[in-house]
Scaffold this active site. Structure first.
Site, PDB file in Angstrom:
ATOM      1  N   HIS A  16       9.066  -5.402   0.463  1.00 27.39           N
ATOM      2  CA  HIS A  16       9.826  -4.699   1.506  1.00 27.39           C
ATOM      3  C   HIS A  16       9.364  -5.140   2.896  1.00 27.39           C
ATOM      4  O   HIS A  16       8.225  -4.924   3.278  1.00 27.39           O
ATOM      5  CB  HIS A  16       9.621  -3.197   1.337  1.00 27.39           C
ATOM      6  N   HIS A  49      13.287  -4.750  11.859  1.00 29.16           N
ATOM      7  CA  HIS A  49      13.822  -3.534  11.258  1.00 29.16           C
ATOM      8  C   HIS A  49      14.381  -2.590  12.309  1.00 29.16           C
ATOM      9  O   HIS A  49      15.516  -2.133  12.214  1.00 29.16           O
ATOM     10  CB  HIS A  49      12.750  -2.805  10.448  1.00 29.16           C
TER      11      HIS A  49
END
Length: 811
Positions: free
Chosen positions: A92, A134
């Protein structure tokens, strides 16, 4: 895992003569439809209706039978089989627990540790270049400020994207999509998390994948059915992962052909969702974080095809251990079951293995006979709550008396020998929990105890370390073990004040016959609360505006100071939309959690997500209260708490007093629509919102986030995860949180609890179910409950929807 060690499920494997259940169901439905068409031709209406009812029942029965077969076939598989089912191990944002997220070093580390895919977040710069980050803003993961999309790629490349994580990564740069595709080509799959929408963005992503990557090893994370269709045309060779926004979308995403669907862990309490994914023939992806045994075992119960982790190395290590220790886990399951109220996880003793679930402690040195032996792992400090029931005769080997604090020893000065244990070997175990004494290595002694089938292990010290759980035959191979020389000795346990404090109790609410009796009880509770728990300020309270108004773009921000006899008490802020008319406005009062007031005013990356700012941007008139003791500078709230306790008050007593001062001001404000005032907050702010609505009937609606449940369960039993200030003198039993919520009835109330909140969703739901009948009887609607994904944080969208439906949307 509370009642037994988990029986972990395996993936669907079919021999050449078998048919997958979802295909079998489809075939059955087609046959039934054909049969129906044939039989009904020329049949009377009444017979038709009767026959249709019969066929409907048969279809339903067939479906139930198939679902039952599916569930039966999965529960018998073991842990190691589940570990072998994986298609993908997804890093991730790269190996983001070990390296700065979404950087080249994080992606290189993911490849190095054996992940099979990296997940990346794609955004567009001001000059139309695709880069990886992100967050929409630069503040958290770089030395930049503001929106990333407002900068050119050249400007982004000058930023430091590594120092925030660790100084040794200083100079790490924000990567482009091209750089990552070229790094991963031929080495690892790439999962694209599409952070933007639109045709231009989609075509740009697809073009770079075609030019610099391998479309066959790219997975598109699609967030809508339309986006799935769009990328099926742009990149037909790429697989798709449906990042569904809601479980209701499973069928729609499966229908457009996504190969895999992600379910949030919080959704897994509904077993039907996993079955639904399987029946539709779609693969299952689950999000993890730590990659450690406790997390992985809980996810493996749902037999995912793909798992993600911030720490892919830990996930790989956990899965490898599960695979190579299949027989050991099976023996452990057959030997013993966990019965206590603390989490225990089956594991393997091995040099380098994790020794406690909640600490990064590892085994450093242990006798060779214990290498590879099955054991159980639990939270350090909760060993006295571990209860194991033996299904057949067995032996526990444990490290005890590791230091002289008493935490590793039996109570009342008793030795392991007094409790039926026998010494196996002196100074034979060493771990990182107590590595050295001074500059010398420190070792613990190992003891053993034999148990008969049906006997239970309990009453051990708060700290002890399980090194092995064996049957008698296996134990006899351990040097120093002498069968028949040990066994548990029953010793009366000390009175458990924790058990007394957390025992099941009925709601502290009366039986009543009519609304008048209910209202009278509420009024009395409010009077008692003010007398018992609100700090009694004396003297004159004055409110004055300080400083100049601050232009925040869509709204103006004013600062006010509250003083008592000329001494400052606290600040609050008023946020007013520039588009505001002269009409009275729906108003939201935002209360802070732990932290600085900037977290609700402007810091969107905080766990409070600048909720006051967001409400103001949506046109609400907003008031935000600063918590005394958490103003700029030194955090003094613990000191305030200690000062007040001798008089029966606490830090919260000040906050309760301040919220009443603020609310009295709010309801006299000319621009406030007094009939449309809502209160909200997360964590401590959530408790303040709940108390504000409970003790001020003028509040119209309440959104309580991250803190609903019984203080008895969530604070007392889980106090290591809560600030000690939450032990509010005099709160229990009259004003436990469910009782406070009853004082809000019948006004609308919304609760939001995420998986990572100290008050988890199961406890919150239990208490919501407890109060709902009384809430309905009082004439209110059932309390609303939402379970957002993610951390302990404010769920702004859920709150906006709730207030829109209750106090209305600003015109």
């Amino acid at each position: 895992m509370k009642n037994d060690f988990p029986r972990i499920v395996a993936s669907e494997h079919h021999n050449s003569n078998s048919v997958p259940i979802h295909l079998g169901l489809r075939a059955s439905f087609l046959q039934l439809r054909h049969m129906t068409t044939t039989i009904l031709h020329g049949t009377s209406l009444l017979k038709t209706v009767a026959l249709m009812r019969l066929i409907t029942f048969c279809i339903f029965a067939s479906l139930v039978a198939c679902l039952h077969l599916l569930s039966v076939s999965t529960v018998s598989a073991d842990t190691a089989s589940a570990a072998n089912t994986f298609v993908q191990i997804v890093a991730h944002r790269g190996a983001s627990a070990e390296r700065p997220e979404c950087t080249m070093s994080a992606f290189r580390r993911a490849i190095e540790v054996g992940a099979t895919a990296v997940e990346i977040d794609i955004r567009t710069s001001r000059d139309g270049k695709l880069f990886l980050m992100h967050d929409a803003t630069l503040d958290r993961t770089t030395n930049g400020k503001g929106s990333a999309a407002l900068m050119s790629l050249g400007e982004l490349k000058k930023l430091d994207a590594g120092s925030w994580f660790d100084a040794k990564y200083k100079g790490e740069r924000i990567p482009t999509l091209i750089e990552v595709l070229e790094l991963c080509h031929g080495k690892i799959d790439v999962l694209l998390d599409l952070k933007e929408q639109g045709e231009t963005y989609a075509e740009a992503v697809a073009q770079e994948v075609r030019n610099h990557g391998d479309a066959g090893r790219v997975i598109i994370g699609v967030r809508s059915v339309e986006q799935a269709r769009q990328f099926r045309k742009l990149l037909p060779m790429s697989r798709q992962l449906g990042l569904i926004p809601d479980p209701k979308q499973i069928d729609a995403f499966a229908k457009v052909g996504v190969e895999m669907i992600r379910l949030w862990p919080k959704w897994l309490s509904d077993d039907s969702l996993v079955l639904r994914v399987r029946l539709l023939g779609v693969k299952l992806h689950l999000n993890g974080e730590t990659g450690k045994p406790q997390e992985v075992l809980s996810l493996l119960k749902h037999k995912p095809d793909s798992l993600s982790a911030d720490h892919p190395a830990a996930l790989v290590a956990t899965l490898d251990e599960l695979k190579r220790s299949k027989e050991s886990f099976q023996l452990l399951h057959e030997l013993v079951a966990s019965k206590g109220d603390t989490t225990t996880v089956p594991w393997i003793s091995r040099t380098g293995s994790q020794s406690f679930l909640n600490r990064d402690y590892k085994m450093l040195e242990l006798p060779k006979e214990f290498e590879g032996q099955p054991t159980i792992v639990f939270d350090g400090g909760s060993g006295d709550r571990v209860v194991l029931k033996f299904k057949k005769s067995g032996v526990i080997f444990a490290a005890m008396e590791y230091n002289d604090t008493g935490a590793w020893s039996f109570p009342s000065g008793r030795t392991p020998l007094d409790n039926g244990w026998r010494l196996l070997r002196k100074k034979a175990y060493r771990g990182t929990s107590n590595t050295n004494i001074g500059d010398q290595p420190h070792f613990a002694s190992i003891y053993y105890c034999e148990y008969e089938a049906g006997q239970e292990l309990s009453g051990l010290p708060a700290w002890w370390l399980c090194l092995a759980v064996m049957d008698l035959k296996s134990a006899e191979k351990i040097s120093g073990f002498k069968p028949g020389t040990s066994g548990p000795i029953e010793i009366a346990p000390s009175f458990s004040y924790e058990q007394w404090a957390t025992r099941d109790r009925p709601l502290a609410a009366p039986q009543y016959k009519n609304a008048e009796q209910w209202a009278a009880w509420q009024d009395q509770q409010r009077r008692d609360f003010r007398q018992q728990l609100v700090f009694p300020y004396e003297g004159e309270t004055k409110i004055s505006e300080v400083g100049d108004d601050v232009d925040r773009g869509k709204f103006l921000q004013q600062e006010f100071e509250v003083s008592n006899d000329g001494r400052k008490l606290f600040r609050f802020f008023r946020l007013t939309s520039k588009s505001t008319t002269s009409k009275r406005l729906p108003t939201v009062v935002c209360f802070m959690g732990h932290g600085k007031v900037e977290q609700i005013l402007e810091d969107r990356d905080s766990y409070q997500h600048a909720c006051a700012e967001v409400f103001a941007e949506h046109g609400y008139l907003v008031f935000a209260m600063e918590n005394v003791g958490m103003e700029p500078g030194h955090d003094t709230h613990h000191e305030l708490d200690r000062l007040l306790r001798l008089d029966g008050y606490s830090w919260y007593s000040l906050l309760f007093a301040h919220q009443q001062i603020l609310l009295d001001y709010v309801f006299t404000e000319k621009q406030v629509d007094a009939k449309r005032v809502g209160v909200t907050g997360v964590s401590t702010g959530g408790l303040l919102a709940l108390s504000a609505a409970s003790f001020d009937p003028r509040v119209a609606a309440t959104s309580v986030q991250g803190i609903f449940g019984s203080m008895r369960v969530s604070f007392i039993r889980d106090r290591n995860r809560h600030c000690s200030c939450g032990a509010i003198p005099g709160l229990l039993p009259q004003y436990d949180l469910p009782e406070m919520a009853l004082l809000v009835a019948p006004r609308p109330i919304h609760f939001s609890n995420a998986v990572a909140d100290g008050f988890g969703p199961p406890e919150a739901k239990r208490c919501v179910n407890l109060i709902t009948p009384l809430y309905l009887k009082a004439g209110g609607a059932a309390p609303e409950f939402s379970e957002p994904p993610g951390r302990h944080e404010y769920a702004i969208n859920a709150a906006l929807a709730f207030f829109k439906n209750t106090i209305g949307k600003p015109e």
